[in-house]
Write a protein that holds these residues in place. Structure first.
Motif, PDB file in Angstrom:
ATOM      1  N   ARG A  50       0.868  -1.181   0.000  1.00  0.00           N
ATOM      2  CA  ARG A  50       0.000   0.000   0.000  1.00  0.00           C
ATOM      3  C   ARG A  50       0.903   1.228   0.000  1.00  0.00           C
ATOM      4  O   ARG A  50       1.861   1.304   0.769  1.00  0.00           O
ATOM      5  N   ALA A  74      -2.107   7.266  -4.357  1.00  0.00           N
ATOM      6  CA  ALA A  74      -2.303   6.446  -3.158  1.00  0.00           C
ATOM      7  C   ALA A  74      -3.120   5.238  -3.573  1.00  0.00           C
ATOM      8  O   ALA A  74      -4.109   5.370  -4.294  1.00  0.00           O
ATOM      9  N   GLY A  75      -2.684   4.067  -3.147  1.00  0.00           N
ATOM     10  CA  GLY A  75      -3.390   2.841  -3.498  1.00  0.00           C
ATOM     11  C   GLY A  75      -2.516   1.640  -3.208  1.00  0.00           C
ATOM     12  O   GLY A  75      -1.683   1.677  -2.301  1.00  0.00           O
ATOM     13  N   GLU A 105      -6.733   0.185  -6.840  1.00  0.00           N
ATOM     14  CA  GLU A 105      -7.460   0.638  -5.645  1.00  0.00           C
ATOM     15  C   GLU A 105      -7.065   2.069  -5.276  1.00  0.00           C
ATOM     16  O   GLU A 105      -6.815   2.389  -4.119  1.00  0.00           O
ATOM     17  N   ILE A 106      -7.006   2.924  -6.282  1.00  0.00           N
ATOM     18  CA  ILE A 106      -6.526   4.293  -6.097  1.00  0.00           C
ATOM     19  C   ILE A 106      -7.455   5.078  -5.182  1.00  0.00           C
ATOM     20  O   ILE A 106      -8.665   5.134  -5.394  1.00  0.00           O
ATOM     21  N   GLU A 107      -6.863   5.654  -4.142  1.00  0.00           N
ATOM     22  CA  GLU A 107      -7.615   6.402  -3.129  1.00  0.00           C
ATOM     23  C   GLU A 107      -7.294   7.888  -3.135  1.00  0.00           C
ATOM     24  O   GLU A 107      -7.923   8.663  -2.431  1.00  0.00           O
ATOM     25  N   GLY A 108      -6.280   8.276  -3.868  1.00  0.00           N
ATOM     26  CA  GLY A 108      -5.904   9.682  -3.914  1.00  0.00           C
ATOM     27  C   GLY A 108      -4.783   9.877  -4.907  1.00  0.00           C
ATOM     28  O   GLY A 108      -4.136   8.924  -5.344  1.00  0.00           O
ATOM     29  N   LYS A 109      -4.565  11.126  -5.285  1.00  0.00           N
ATOM     30  CA  LYS A 109      -3.493  11.408  -6.236  1.00  0.00           C
ATOM     31  C   LYS A 109      -2.898  12.778  -5.972  1.00  0.00           C
ATOM     32  O   LYS A 109      -3.555  13.661  -5.410  1.00  0.00           O
TER      33      LYS A 109
END
Length: 126
Positions: A50, A74-75, A105-109
């Protein structure tokens, strides 16, 4: 310097290509590989790791220096380009074909830049 329009870019000199399934491949830009010189070794993250935006996830070693690779997303690392272990110089020869890792599973960039904005950023950095 090449900067393909279909990609997005991070200020830390990674390119990002989003896939239809929501994952994204990440690689080093032409600007970065040129600044580094001949790349002789790549240390990639492990699949399943992660990652957070801006986190160092590996490094590249060139004849000039060792430089960190940062995740612009993020992922979870879902794939790495194993071919680079035997042929790290492909990052110099084809920086936009030789991807480093893929994030799912991208949660942010990070704040990503268009090709035009990235070119302007690189001009200011010179």
């Amino acid at each position: 310097m090449q900067t393909p329009n279909e990609l997005l870019y991070a200020a830390s000199h990674e390119w990002i290509l989003f896939a239809d399934d929501g994952s994204a491949k990440v690689g080093l830009t032409d600007f970065a590989q040129h600044a580094l010189g001949d790349i002789v070794f790549v240390n990639l993250p492990e699949v399943g790791t992660r990652v957070a935006v801006g986190e160092s996830v590996g490094d590249v070693e060139s004849v000039k220096a060792v430089s960190d690779i940062y995740s612009p997303l993020a992922g979870v690392i879902v794939a790495v380009n194993e071919a680079l272990m035997d042929a790290p110089e492909s990052l110099n020869g084809d920086p936009y074909g030789a991807w480093l890792f893929e994030v799912g599973e991208i949660e942010g960039k990070a704040e990503l830049l268009s090709a035009v904005a990235y070119d302007a950023f690189c001009e200011e950095a010179k």
